[in-house]
Design a protein around this motif. Structure first.
Motif, short mmCIF file in Angstrom:
data_model
loop_
_atom_site.label_atom_id
_atom_site.label_comp_id
_atom_site.label_asym_id
_atom_site.label_seq_id
_atom_site.Cartn_x
_atom_site.Cartn_y
_atom_site.Cartn_z
N ARG A 122 0.74 -1.14 0.00
CA ARG A 122 -0.12 -0.12 -0.02
C ARG A 122 0.92 1.26 -0.08
N VAL A 123 2.03 1.25 0.79
CA VAL A 123 2.86 2.49 0.86
C VAL A 123 3.42 2.75 -0.61
N GLY A 124 3.93 1.62 -1.32
CA GLY A 124 4.52 1.64 -2.68
C GLY A 124 3.31 2.06 -3.74
N TYR A 125 1.99 1.85 -3.40
CA TYR A 125 0.72 2.37 -4.09
C TYR A 125 0.80 4.03 -3.92
N GLY A 126 0.86 4.31 -2.60
CA GLY A 126 0.73 5.56 -2.11
C GLY A 126 2.05 6.44 -2.93
N SER A 127 3.09 5.76 -2.98
CA SER A 127 4.09 6.52 -3.50
C SER A 127 3.86 6.81 -5.14
N TYR A 128 3.47 5.87 -5.59
CA TYR A 128 3.14 5.90 -6.97
C TYR A 128 1.91 7.21 -7.05
N LEU A 129 0.74 7.13 -6.43
CA LEU A 129 0.03 8.25 -6.33
C LEU A 129 0.71 9.72 -5.91
N VAL A 130 1.63 9.69 -5.16
CA VAL A 130 1.93 11.21 -4.83
C VAL A 130 3.21 11.35 -5.71
N ASN A 131 4.04 10.64 -6.26
CA ASN A 131 5.11 10.85 -7.32
C ASN A 131 4.81 10.85 -8.63
N ALA A 132 3.95 9.97 -9.05
CA ALA A 132 3.62 9.87 -10.46
C ALA A 132 2.30 10.43 -10.86
N VAL A 133 1.35 10.94 -9.89
CA VAL A 133 0.09 11.15 -10.25
C VAL A 133 -0.31 12.51 -9.85
N SER A 134 0.05 12.75 -8.59
CA SER A 134 -0.52 13.89 -7.90
C SER A 134 0.38 15.41 -7.89
N GLY A 135 1.61 15.10 -8.07
CA GLY A 135 2.56 16.19 -8.05
C GLY A 135 2.75 16.99 -6.88
N CYS A 136 2.76 16.23 -5.80
CA CYS A 136 2.75 16.71 -4.36
C CYS A 136 4.16 17.54 -4.06
N ASN A 137 5.33 16.76 -4.67
CA ASN A 137 6.46 17.47 -4.62
C ASN A 137 6.58 18.93 -5.07
N ASP A 138 5.74 19.22 -6.10
CA ASP A 138 5.87 20.87 -6.81
C ASP A 138 5.64 21.57 -5.88
N CYS A 139 4.70 21.61 -4.89
CA CYS A 139 4.39 22.37 -3.89
C CYS A 139 4.85 22.32 -2.56
#
Length: 179
Positions: free
Chosen positions: A55-72
């Motif tokens: 689930r953590v891996g899937y969360g990483s996928y959502l945060v880093n490949a889909v949602s762009g959380c890093n940008d902000c």
């Protein structure tokens, strides 16, 4: 009648799957989980109690490949020489990864790392869903909605997706800037 029966059985099957997911946990797409673990820019704490590594891996996928959380939520989002907008090979700023601090006019992005009273661990999953679905500011729950953060978009995410993001944020290392 023959066409209606398979549809009815199909709907019953979906309901049974949803009920099973609610009682047995959320299904995790294995391919996205593996991709997410591979793309995580920081070392993850996968040994924490209550953490499901897939689930953590899937969360990483959502945060880093889909949602762009890093940008902000990372300031600056890219390491020196690693800004893809400058034609450089992408290199995430891991020293400030998701630690907040990016100014948007009068607003500043929040620290998402597990950093004590100012970070993620203080939020329950129910509070996290409230933030993501309703824009509730847990530092001022009766105040105005969170500004700038695109919570209206995230409000449409399934509970299972939000749970994956929540567990990922619990598994990243704390980065506690001076306040």
């Amino acid at each position: 009648m023959k066409k209606v029966l398979p549809l009815a059985l199909g709907l019953l099957g979906v309901l049974a799957i949803d009920q099973a997911a609610a009682t047995a946990g959320c299904p995790v797409p294995l391919d996205r989980s593996e991709a997410g673990l591979a793309m995580a820019p920081v070392t993850l704490n996968l040994g924490m109690k209550g953490i499901n590594p897939r689930r953590v891996g899937y969360g990483s996928y959502l945060v880093n490949a889909v949602s762009g959380c890093n940008d902000c939520h990372t300031n600056p989002p890219y390491a020196s020489g690693g800004d893809p907008f400058q034609g450089q090979p992408e290199q995430i700023n891991t020293t400030g990864y998701l630690a907040g601090g990016t100014a948007f006019g009068p607003f500043v992005s929040r620290n998402l790392t597990p950093c004590g009273k100012n970070g993620h661990p203080e939020w329950t999953f129910e509070q996290f869903k409230d933030i993501m679905r309703n824009g509730t500011d847990m530092h001022d729950p009766t105040g105005p909605k969170l500004q700038v953060m695109p919570w209206p978009v995230y409000s449409k995410m399934a509970d299972c997706d939000l749970l994956a993001i929540y567990q990922y944020l619990k598994a990243i290392p704390p980065i506690c800037p001076a306040e």
